[in-house]
Motif scaffolding. Sequence first.
Motif, PDB file in Angstrom:
ATOM      1  N   SER A  44      38.531  32.730  44.744  1.00  0.00           N
ATOM      2  CA  SER A  44      37.823  31.571  45.291  1.00  0.00           C
ATOM      3  C   SER A  44      36.421  31.984  45.710  1.00  0.00           C
ATOM      4  CB  SER A  44      38.575  31.016  46.506  1.00  0.00           C
ATOM      5  OG  SER A  44      38.559  31.961  47.568  1.00  0.00           O
ATOM      6  N   PHE A  45      35.544  30.999  45.770  1.00  0.00           N
ATOM      7  CA  PHE A  45      34.201  31.222  46.312  1.00  0.00           C
ATOM      8  C   PHE A  45      34.143  30.747  47.757  1.00  0.00           C
ATOM      9  CE2 PHE A  45      33.020  31.116  41.790  1.00  0.00           C
ATOM     10  CZ  PHE A  45      32.155  32.200  41.744  1.00  0.00           C
ATOM     11  N   ASP A  46      33.393  31.482  48.573  1.00  0.00           N
ATOM     12  CA  ASP A  46      33.137  30.975  49.919  1.00  0.00           C
ATOM     13  C   ASP A  46      31.789  30.268  49.941  1.00  0.00           C
ATOM     14  OD1 ASP A  46      31.134  32.902  50.144  1.00  0.00           O
ATOM     15  OD2 ASP A  46      32.315  34.244  51.417  1.00  0.00           O
ATOM     16  N   GLU A  47      31.407  29.779  51.113  1.00  0.00           N
ATOM     17  CA  GLU A  47      30.173  28.994  51.207  1.00  0.00           C
ATOM     18  C   GLU A  47      28.929  29.847  50.965  1.00  0.00           C
ATOM     19  OE1 GLU A  47      30.811  27.187  55.041  1.00  0.00           O
ATOM     20  OE2 GLU A  47      31.176  25.240  54.101  1.00  0.00           O
ATOM     21  N   LYS A  48      29.088  31.167  51.143  1.00  0.00           N
ATOM     22  CA  LYS A  48      27.947  32.059  50.882  1.00  0.00           C
ATOM     23  C   LYS A  48      27.845  32.438  49.404  1.00  0.00           C
ATOM     24  CE  LYS A  48      29.327  34.895  54.272  1.00  0.00           C
ATOM     25  NZ  LYS A  48      29.358  36.055  55.206  1.00  0.00           N
ATOM     26  N   GLY A  49      28.798  31.944  48.621  1.00  0.00           N
ATOM     27  CA  GLY A  49      28.778  32.265  47.197  1.00  0.00           C
ATOM     28  C   GLY A  49      29.501  33.552  46.858  1.00  0.00           C
ATOM     29  N   GLN A  50      30.175  34.159  47.839  1.00  0.00           N
ATOM     30  CA  GLN A  50      30.937  35.373  47.551  1.00  0.00           C
ATOM     31  C   GLN A  50      32.237  35.007  46.822  1.00  0.00           C
ATOM     32  OE1 GLN A  50      30.241  38.535  51.019  1.00  0.00           O
ATOM     33  NE2 GLN A  50      31.268  36.732  51.751  1.00  0.00           N
ATOM     34  N   LEU A  51      32.564  35.805  45.813  1.00  0.00           N
ATOM     35  CA  LEU A  51      33.782  35.582  45.034  1.00  0.00           C
ATOM     36  C   LEU A  51      34.887  36.505  45.564  1.00  0.00           C
ATOM     37  CD1 LEU A  51      35.250  34.252  42.651  1.00  0.00           C
ATOM     38  CD2 LEU A  51      34.264  36.019  41.162  1.00  0.00           C
ATOM     39  N   TRP A  52      35.898  35.900  46.186  1.00  0.00           N
ATOM     40  CA  TRP A  52      37.010  36.637  46.781  1.00  0.00           C
ATOM     41  C   TRP A  52      38.174  36.673  45.793  1.00  0.00           C
ATOM     42  CZ3 TRP A  52      37.177  38.430  52.004  1.00  0.00           C
ATOM     43  CH2 TRP A  52      36.070  38.082  52.785  1.00  0.00           C
ATOM     44  N   VAL A  53      38.693  37.872  45.565  1.00  0.00           N
ATOM     45  CA  VAL A  53      39.769  38.038  44.587  1.00  0.00           C
ATOM     46  C   VAL A  53      40.924  38.815  45.223  1.00  0.00           C
ATOM     47  CG1 VAL A  53      40.400  39.092  42.376  1.00  0.00           C
ATOM     48  CG2 VAL A  53      38.151  38.021  42.653  1.00  0.00           C
ATOM     49  N   GLY A  54      42.133  38.316  45.088  1.00  0.00           N
ATOM     50  CA  GLY A  54      43.320  39.089  45.434  1.00  0.00           C
ATOM     51  C   GLY A  54      43.787  39.803  44.176  1.00  0.00           C
ATOM     52  N   ASP A  55      43.781  41.137  44.193  1.00  0.00           N
ATOM     53  CA  ASP A  55      44.187  41.880  42.996  1.00  0.00           C
ATOM     54  C   ASP A  55      45.510  42.589  43.278  1.00  0.00           C
ATOM     55  OD1 ASP A  55      44.038  42.753  40.391  1.00  0.00           O
ATOM     56  OD2 ASP A  55      42.745  44.459  40.833  1.00  0.00           O
ATOM     57  N   VAL A  56      46.535  42.197  42.521  1.00  0.00           N
ATOM     58  CA  VAL A  56      47.889  42.703  42.749  1.00  0.00           C
ATOM     59  C   VAL A  56      47.958  44.185  42.397  1.00  0.00           C
ATOM     60  CG1 VAL A  56      50.317  42.447  42.141  1.00  0.00           C
ATOM     61  CG2 VAL A  56      48.836  40.426  42.271  1.00  0.00           C
ATOM     62  N   GLY A  57      48.559  44.971  43.271  1.00  0.00           N
ATOM     63  CA  GLY A  57      48.633  46.409  43.076  1.00  0.00           C
ATOM     64  C   GLY A  57      49.811  46.830  42.210  1.00  0.00           C
ATOM     65  N   GLN A  58      49.878  48.134  41.914  1.00  0.00           N
ATOM     66  CA  GLN A  58      50.953  48.670  41.079  1.00  0.00           C
ATOM     67  C   GLN A  58      52.233  48.851  41.908  1.00  0.00           C
ATOM     68  OE1 GLN A  58      50.925  49.236  37.675  1.00  0.00           O
ATOM     69  NE2 GLN A  58      53.084  49.633  37.966  1.00  0.00           N
ATOM     70  N   ASN A  59      52.354  49.967  42.576  1.00  0.00           N
ATOM     71  CA  ASN A  59      53.572  50.206  43.355  1.00  0.00           C
ATOM     72  C   ASN A  59      53.314  50.408  44.827  1.00  0.00           C
ATOM     73  OD1 ASN A  59      55.092  50.235  40.967  1.00  0.00           O
ATOM     74  ND2 ASN A  59      54.521  52.369  40.629  1.00  0.00           N
ATOM     75  N   ASN A  89      45.673  42.585  38.177  1.00  0.00           N
ATOM     76  CA  ASN A  89      46.143  41.217  37.991  1.00  0.00           C
ATOM     77  C   ASN A  89      45.523  40.343  39.068  1.00  0.00           C
ATOM     78  OD1 ASN A  89      47.410  38.969  36.986  1.00  0.00           O
ATOM     79  ND2 ASN A  89      49.349  39.335  38.058  1.00  0.00           N
ATOM     80  N   PRO A  90      44.277  39.934  38.838  1.00  0.00           N
ATOM     81  CA  PRO A  90      43.597  39.116  39.843  1.00  0.00           C
ATOM     82  C   PRO A  90      44.321  37.786  39.999  1.00  0.00           C
ATOM     83  CG  PRO A  90      42.247  39.311  37.856  1.00  0.00           C
ATOM     84  CD  PRO A  90      43.432  40.210  37.671  1.00  0.00           C
ATOM     85  N   TRP A  91      45.175  37.746  41.030  1.00  0.00           N
ATOM     86  CA  TRP A  91      46.023  36.569  41.216  1.00  0.00           C
ATOM     87  C   TRP A  91      45.416  35.694  42.299  1.00  0.00           C
ATOM     88  CZ3 TRP A  91      48.893  33.742  38.484  1.00  0.00           C
ATOM     89  CH2 TRP A  91      49.645  32.729  39.082  1.00  0.00           C
ATOM     90  N   LEU A 109      31.806  28.595  34.507  1.00  0.00           N
ATOM     91  CA  LEU A 109      33.259  28.683  34.679  1.00  0.00           C
ATOM     92  C   LEU A 109      33.676  30.155  34.769  1.00  0.00           C
ATOM     93  CD1 LEU A 109      35.965  27.031  34.685  1.00  0.00           C
ATOM     94  CD2 LEU A 109      36.123  27.591  32.248  1.00  0.00           C
ATOM     95  N   TYR A 110      34.361  30.490  35.838  1.00  0.00           N
ATOM     96  CA  TYR A 110      34.892  31.832  36.054  1.00  0.00           C
ATOM     97  C   TYR A 110      36.376  31.828  35.715  1.00  0.00           C
ATOM     98  CZ  TYR A 110      30.575  32.944  38.556  1.00  0.00           C
ATOM     99  OH  TYR A 110      29.255  33.163  38.882  1.00  0.00           O
ATOM    100  N   VAL A 111      36.818  32.868  35.010  1.00  0.00           N
ATOM    101  CA  VAL A 111      38.191  32.971  34.528  1.00  0.00           C
ATOM    102  C   VAL A 111      38.723  34.359  34.876  1.00  0.00           C
ATOM    103  CG1 VAL A 111      39.686  32.855  32.490  1.00  0.00           C
ATOM    104  CG2 VAL A 111      37.597  31.465  32.577  1.00  0.00           C
ATOM    105  N   SER A 112      39.867  34.425  35.539  1.00  0.00           N
ATOM    106  CA  SER A 112      40.452  35.741  35.825  1.00  0.00           C
ATOM    107  C   SER A 112      41.485  36.077  34.761  1.00  0.00           C
ATOM    108  CB  SER A 112      41.096  35.754  37.214  1.00  0.00           C
ATOM    109  OG  SER A 112      42.165  34.847  37.288  1.00  0.00           O
ATOM    110  N   THR A 113      41.479  37.339  34.317  1.00  0.00           N
ATOM    111  CA  THR A 113      42.468  37.785  33.334  1.00  0.00           C
ATOM    112  C   THR A 113      43.157  39.036  33.877  1.00  0.00           C
ATOM    113  OG1 THR A 113      41.145  39.391  32.082  1.00  0.00           O
ATOM    114  CG2 THR A 113      40.824  37.067  31.556  1.00  0.00           C
ATOM    115  N   GLY A 114      44.444  39.200  33.645  1.00  0.00           N
ATOM    116  CA  GLY A 114      45.135  40.420  34.047  1.00  0.00           C
ATOM    117  C   GLY A 114      44.917  41.531  33.032  1.00  0.00           C
ATOM    118  N   ASP A 115      45.502  42.689  33.315  1.00  0.00           N
ATOM    119  CA  ASP A 115      45.257  43.854  32.452  1.00  0.00           C
ATOM    120  C   ASP A 115      46.104  43.849  31.179  1.00  0.00           C
ATOM    121  OD1 ASP A 115      47.784  44.666  33.251  1.00  0.00           O
ATOM    122  OD2 ASP A 115      47.098  46.368  34.444  1.00  0.00           O
TER     123      ASP A 115
END
Length: 409
Positions: free
Chosen positions: A265-280, A260-262, A194-200
Motif C-alpha cells: 500500500s501507499f501512505d500519504e507521503k507516497g511511501q510504498l509499504w510491502v509485507g514480504d513473507v519470509g522463508q522459515n 512473496n510480497p503479500w 499501476l504497481y504489481v507485486s509478484t512472488g519469487d
Amino acid sequence: MKKLIMFGKALVTFAISLAATSGVALLLSVACQRSDQSASMAPDSAATGTSAIALKAVNAYPKLTFESPVEYTYAEDGTNRVFVVEQAGRIRVFDNNENASSAGTYLDIRNKVAHGGEMGLLGLAFHPKFSENGFFYVNYTKDNPRQTVVSRFKAPSAGASTIDPASEVVLFTFSQPYSNHNGGKVLFGSDGYLYVSTGDGGSGGDPQNNGQNRSSWLGKILRVDVNSTEKGNYGIPADNPFKGNKEGAREEIYAYGLRNPWRMSFDEKGQLWVGDVGQNKIEEIDIVAKGGNYGWRVKEANQPFNAANSTSTDKLIDPIWQYTHDNGDVSVTGGVVYRGQNNPALRGKYVFADFASGRVWALTQNGSKADNQEIVSKAGSISAFGEDQKKEMYLCDLSSGHILKLAAR
Ligand SMILES: [Ca+2]
C-alpha cells in the motif's frame, strides 16, 4: 486451521491439497524446513514513545459473508460502493453500510481463474479515472499453462452493477514455475502508474534465484503505464529504473529481491509499504523505493540466507521492521498506514497482521527505524487490509469470510 498451517510449512503438497479440498486456502509461504540456520534477530520490539492501544476486531458487515476474501477496495467513483475479491475468481459489490444485507456479483471469472492454496484472483485496482473510462485491473493465476495474468476489464458505465467477463484485455502474463508465492496485489500510485507485486515463483528458498534475476518477472514490484500502448496494452514509465537497458533486465521492474510480497500500500507521503513473507525464520516489512534490491534470496530480512552464486554488487536494503516465528507468527500480511477518523490512536501508524497467529500490530515509523506494538492479539486469518472512500480501514478474514474493522475495546 492452525494444524494445517504448521503442516503447510513442512509438507507443501499435502497442505495445498488439504487446503483445496477443505476450501480453506493457505496464503502462506510454504517451504521445507531448514535446520542449519542460526537463530534470527528481530529489532528490539520495545514500543518506545508509543502508548498502549487496545482494540478489538469486529465484524464490519454482520449480514455478509464472503468466500475466502483476499481484497477490499473502492472505486473512487463518488458512490458508496465497496468491492470484495473472492479468491476463487469473483468480485462482490455492496453499499458500504454495516446493515448491508446482500452483495451483488460484480465480476465472475471463476472459469478463468485457477485457485486453491496461494493461487486465485488476488488483486483488484480501479483506474484513477474509472468514473470516465470504466477501467479496472485484476491479477489472477490460471492453469494450462500455469501463469499470472494481469488484465483490464471495462464497466459499460461507472455505475454498472455487473461487468461482462468478455470485456477483458490482457496487459501481460508470465509463467509461474510453482503454485505458491504469487504476490498478486495491484494498485495505482499517485503518479498514475499501476504497481504489481509478484512472488519469487514459489517452492522454497527461491530455487531459480528469481528474486535477484533482473530478467525475470518474479520476485519483483513492477510498475507500468496503463494509459500507454507502447507494449500493446501498457507502456514503461520514462523513469523506470531499467527502461531502455541493454542488459536484459525487464523494463517493467520497479524494485526487486522480494520473496512473496503479500499486500502492499501507499501512505500519504507516497511511501510504498510491502509485507514480504519470509522463508522459515523471519517476516518483514519493507518501504520500497524505486530501483531498490530488498535482498531475497541472498538475505532473509536482515540475516544471511543464501549468498551462493550471488554476483550482485547491489546494496541490499533491510526491512524497516521484521519479526521471527518464535511466538507462533508465520506469515506476514502487509497492511496500510491508517488515515481514517474512527481510530484516532492509529493515525499515521502502519497497521499489519500475521496470517497464522492473527496478531495485528501498529508500527510507528521513525525515519528508517520503527517502533511496533501489538493492538489485537487474535483477529482472524487476515489475508488483506483495505480502505473505503473515507479511508477507514478493513481487514479481510479469509477463514470466516467476514470483513472486519477495528474498534475500541
Ligand atoms: Ca528482504
